[in-house]
Enzyme design. Structure first.
Site, PDB file in Angstrom:
ATOM      1  N   LYS A 254      -1.013  -4.296   6.923  1.00 15.95           N
ATOM      2  CA  LYS A 254      -1.599  -4.883   8.121  1.00 15.95           C
ATOM      3  C   LYS A 254      -3.102  -4.709   8.132  1.00 15.95           C
ATOM      4  O   LYS A 254      -3.844  -5.574   8.548  1.00 15.95           O
ATOM      5  CB  LYS A 254      -1.035  -4.161   9.352  1.00 15.95           C
ATOM      6  CG  LYS A 254       0.118  -4.881   9.998  1.00 15.95           C
ATOM      7  CD  LYS A 254       0.553  -4.114  11.231  1.00 15.95           C
ATOM      8  CE  LYS A 254       2.067  -4.047  11.283  1.00 15.95           C
ATOM      9  NZ  LYS A 254       2.588  -3.013  12.126  1.00 15.95           N
ATOM     10  N   ARG A 255      -3.528  -3.542   7.648  1.00 15.71           N
ATOM     11  CA  ARG A 255      -4.954  -3.234   7.700  1.00 15.71           C
ATOM     12  C   ARG A 255      -5.803  -4.227   6.923  1.00 15.71           C
ATOM     13  O   ARG A 255      -6.905  -4.544   7.277  1.00 15.71           O
ATOM     14  CB  ARG A 255      -5.198  -1.820   7.158  1.00 15.71           C
ATOM     15  CG  ARG A 255      -5.486  -0.841   8.261  1.00 15.71           C
ATOM     16  CD  ARG A 255      -5.426   0.519   7.683  1.00 15.71           C
ATOM     17  NE  ARG A 255      -4.279   0.565   6.745  1.00 15.71           N
ATOM     18  CZ  ARG A 255      -3.705   1.656   6.356  1.00 15.71           C
ATOM     19  NH1 ARG A 255      -4.127   2.793   6.761  1.00 15.71           N
ATOM     20  NH2 ARG A 255      -2.674   1.638   5.534  1.00 15.71           N
TER      21      ARG A 255
END
Ligand code: GLU
Length: 321
Positions: A254-255
């Site tokens: 996600k980062r």
């Protein structure tokens, strides 16, 4: 719920928009439960409420509906075992903590993350540091004195014991709690309960019979099985699924803002091409042809799903990017 009924769950942490890896997890958890005629629970793992605002949880529900991965209970729909947001279930975690404390297994830990990383303790395969036991045997006086400087986290004492289980997808797995895992956190110093405790309390309270999740959580399972035992709760079965990698071998996260559902939905008219791509990557389809989620239910079988990481083919990656 009827006794012995199958119940699966998807338990996302809404700290950002879902990416393809989260979607694969949601899809396989859903398919595994549906293929056995089971129910599906959606539990929002927003323990860290600051990092997981309700707006992300709402978007996540919208993405799941768009994909056709409908759930029977949970999230904003509620249900018999709610609330389904971990941020609203603190009293249950508190009660579980009290049970562990009664067994004399919990101790306050004053070590900072920096101190732990600086210590000469071995690093584990998942990047964690094996807790060197610094605060394990502090005297009452030492605890009182340190409490004046900083609020402690809480750790669970683990025995020198090997916990084994058979993963439905990956087969036998075992870990020695003391040598490969170490005393682990059950509540952070800011009072937020740890994932390991919350997930066990919730899966049991919600009657979940099967857990399907990413292989990055395989090494959490022995700790969780130990907690099930200490809390006298029945444990579900576990299946850990392959992680998706970019064509360059990097794991999606996600980062990195990899291919989130927002970007994908802007490019695709509907979910079918995406579900076809994932169904094919997982060995459920011979070609990456468009399908609906429910079309994959009769095709689902754990034997077809590969065990190692799944690399997104470059051409498909480009199509979505
Ligand atoms: N909330 C975790 C995550 O999003 C998954 C927990 C689980 O499936 O046990 O990574």
């Amino acid at each position: 719920m009827e006794k012995g009924a199958i119940k699966g769950r998807f338990a996302p942490t809404p700290s950002g928009r879902m990416h393809l890896g989260n979607l694969l997890c949601a899809l396989l958890a859903w398919l595994s439960a549906r293929a056995e005629g089971g129910r599906v629970v959606l539990r929002i793992e927003d323990l860290d409420a600051m990092r997981s605002p309700r707006s992300y949880a709402d978007l996540l529900e919208d993405d799941l509906r768009w994909l056709g991965l409908f759930w029977d209970e949970g999230g904003s729909s509620g249900g018999p075992d709610g609330p389904y947001y971990q941020s609203e279930r603190t009293a249950l975690y508190q009660a579980a903590l009290a049970r562990l404390e009664e067994q004399g297994l919990v101790y306050p830990c004053f070590c900072s993350r920096a101190q732990l990383h600086a210590a000469q303790a071995p690093h584990l395969s998942d990047g964690r540091v094996l807790y060197p036991g610094t605060c394990r045997d502090l005297t009452a006086q030492e605890v009182a004195q340190r409490r004046r400087q900083r609020p402690p986290a809480l750790r669970l004492r683990v025995p020198d014991e090997t916990v084994s289980f058979v993963d439905r997808h990956l087969g036998p797995y075992s870990e020695n709690l003391q040598q490969e895992c170490g005393d682990f956190l059950i509540r952070r110093s800011d009072g937020v309960f740890a994932y390991q405790l919350a997930v066990v309390v919730d899966d049991a309270a919600m009657g979940v019979t099967q857990v399907v999740r990413g292989a990055d959580l395989l090494s959490s399972t022995p700790r969780q099985l130990y907690l099930y035992r200490l809390l006298g709760l029945p444990s579900p079965t576990f299946a850990h699924i392959p992680l998706l990698t970019a064509p360059d071998g990097r794991r999606l996260s996600k980062r990195d803002g990899d291919l989130d559902l927002g970007a994908i939905r802007r490019r695709l008219p509907g979910p079918e091409p995406l579900l076809g791509l994932l169904g094919w990557l997982c060995g459920l389809l011979e070609r990456a042809e468009p399908v609906r989620a429910q079309d994959l239910v009769p095709l689902f079988s754990w034997d077809k799903i590969p065990q190692g990481d799944l690399s997104l083919p470059a051409a498909l990656w480009e199509l979505l990017e």
